[in-house]
Write a protein that holds these residues in place. Sequence first.
Motif, PDB file in Angstrom:
ATOM      1  N   UNK A 194       4.464  -2.878   2.097  1.00 61.44           N
ATOM      2  CA  UNK A 194       4.798  -3.791   1.002  1.00 61.44           C
ATOM      3  C   UNK A 194       6.058  -4.557   1.377  1.00 61.44           C
ATOM      4  N   UNK A 195       6.014  -5.867   1.244  1.00 63.37           N
ATOM      5  CA  UNK A 195       7.187  -6.709   1.350  1.00 63.37           C
ATOM      6  C   UNK A 195       7.424  -7.325  -0.020  1.00 63.37           C
ATOM      7  N   UNK A 253      13.359   0.202   2.642  1.00 66.08           N
ATOM      8  CA  UNK A 253      14.571  -0.590   2.532  1.00 66.08           C
ATOM      9  C   UNK A 253      14.452  -1.479   1.318  1.00 66.08           C
ATOM     10  N   UNK A 254      15.405  -2.340   1.127  1.00 57.01           N
ATOM     11  CA  UNK A 254      15.324  -3.252  -0.011  1.00 57.01           C
ATOM     12  C   UNK A 254      14.114  -4.173   0.160  1.00 57.01           C
ATOM     13  N   UNK A 255      13.226  -4.137  -0.830  1.00 52.23           N
ATOM     14  CA  UNK A 255      11.997  -4.941  -0.791  1.00 52.23           C
ATOM     15  C   UNK A 255      11.141  -4.644   0.438  1.00 52.23           C
ATOM     16  N   UNK A 256      11.187  -3.398   0.900  1.00 48.51           N
ATOM     17  CA  UNK A 256      10.420  -3.019   2.078  1.00 48.51           C
ATOM     18  C   UNK A 256       9.867  -1.610   1.948  1.00 48.51           C
ATOM     19  N   UNK A 257       8.567  -1.481   2.219  1.00 47.73           N
ATOM     20  CA  UNK A 257       7.911  -0.169   2.288  1.00 47.73           C
ATOM     21  C   UNK A 257       6.906  -0.260   3.426  1.00 47.73           C
ATOM     22  N   UNK A 288       3.857  -8.902  -1.218  1.00 49.09           N
ATOM     23  CA  UNK A 288       2.781  -8.976  -0.232  1.00 49.09           C
ATOM     24  C   UNK A 288       2.490  -7.555   0.224  1.00 49.09           C
ATOM     25  N   UNK A 289       1.214  -7.138   0.106  1.00 48.46           N
ATOM     26  CA  UNK A 289       0.833  -5.764   0.405  1.00 48.46           C
ATOM     27  C   UNK A 289      -0.333  -5.788   1.389  1.00 48.46           C
TER      28      UNK A 289
END
Length: 601
Positions: free
Chosen positions: A7-8, A36-40, A146-147
């Motif tokens: 995921x972004x 992280x921030x806005x990151x998976x 965005x996934x």
Amino acid sequence: MCAIFGILGEHDEKKAKDALALLSHRGGDFCGITQGQNLFFAHHKLSITGTNSDSNQPFSYEKILLSFNGEIYNYKELRADLSCEFNFKTQSEAEVIAASYLKWGVNFVLHLRGMFAIALLDDEILYLFRDRLGKKPLFYLHVNAFIFASEIKALVPFLHSIEMDEDALLSYLSFLAPTPPFTFFKNIKKLAAGEYLIFKDSKVEIKRYFDLLDTTPSLITNRDEAVFLVQNALEEAINIRLATDVPMASLLSGGIDSAAINAYAKKASMDIQTYTLGYKEFAKYDERQNASLSASLLGVKNRAVEISQREFDESCDIVLDALDEPLNDPAAVPLYLLFGHIKKDGYKVVLSGEGSDELFLGYRQYFEFLDIEKLTNLKNKNWLSGYFHSNFSMNREWERYKRVFDGSLLFRTTGENFTDLQKNVSMKRNVRDNESLKYIQNYRETFLASSHSDESIWYSYIDLHLFQAEHYLTKLDRLSMAHSIESRTPFLDHKLASLVFSIDPKIRYMDGVTKSLLKSALKPMLDEKILSRRKKGFSNPFMEYLIESKKISLIKEVNEKTGIFKKEILDEHIKKAANGGFKQHIWGLYVLSVWLKKYLL
């Protein structure tokens, strides 16, 4: 072989982890997450060639974050080539991919040989790559974030609501599976074979990095040379797929494709266990006798797995859930059961013969279409066109002749199921003649713009993209991975495929014999009893099971609530299926009904 998920953008951590868990069947050896921030960024690992922690993902390398699903068969060679520029710290494929990207940019993918779905994050730019011939799946959803994921099931929880994509439905009815970029879940898309995606500044861009039609046509015109080159290319394609650190098995039917794979494996001193399917109540469908003879001639071990109607019925819903969306392939259930037995026996890798028929013209109808194409040269055919227009038939053959006299595209994949006119007669909505061409138009335009002109190349090209990548390979990936098994398909090696596309196409069909070129190449490897055996295909008693179990009634039940199809025409189709006609049409409608009931009713 693994699962990738990411995921972004803004996301709920628990929801992300719950979605990731839905992919655990694709790899239970390790689960890695980078946040992280806005990151998976996440990965489920199935250890095949890298069984130590060095191969764990997501993999971080300088400014690169990487997660990939698949096998890169030439990664050791690439590592050796790059070692003068990069100080490798692991033996993993992931590090080689990252280093390749740093050296060649997005063109690194052209240096890879294998099957893959790759997610590569370079600072704030995300790249997604699907392998050249579509062996590994890659889906994405762009909502607030965005996934991306290896399977649709991990994206469904992020939909605001579930709606059916109309283009997915219509292309599914036409071609057995939704055509890219569509899936049955509106807003969830898929990459096509040979494509890559760029996500930058909240925008999605799709590009193509590989196309079989970029090959030079008729580069090889001598049959003996073609035979020699195919022999070498096929042997290499099989040999590089024999490398594994875990137990390997192979499928064995009565045909030449699986026999060839096992013959070359035997030549490479690999003693591989083979598996064959049989049916308890309907022995006429299975190939146990032919497979047993092939195993004896090849000198390999063979295990015949017999399944019953009870097993078929009990597994049907499990299989359709594993597929996530409608896929019209009645062999899916038996194949799932077969992989279950292979899993119980301790195997994690299976060799399979997909792609041979499309590359070497193994379907009899290819030759029939080539003959029918000649009718387009008739100077006086207006009265024939009028005759066909005034004497309608629901049979596909009628529409195919009509296309010739109307001047429209004749061949639209081996997997064409409902023709446009059949859909128009069957559905309550209006379906225009030739409406389904929109789903293959970009492929046809690419063919017409290429240097290739022989229609048999078009047959192979569109079948490799749709009949293989979106139909057979979808089935193979989901059902093998449902049991945490990696499937390898040597005939779909991109170098072998490119070689075949560079051979004078007439060499493949001039003598009117299916797989003539391949059979010539395999003469030193296979007994004549195998080479001359009549093709049977992976048939099974799905319609008998569907009728006997009374599950076929679901089609009418769901249609009463959805009203997609005309009741009287649907009744007629079901009646014909009971007598042996329109069988795949009805199976497709049953699979569709299961999905509609689960998600929309």
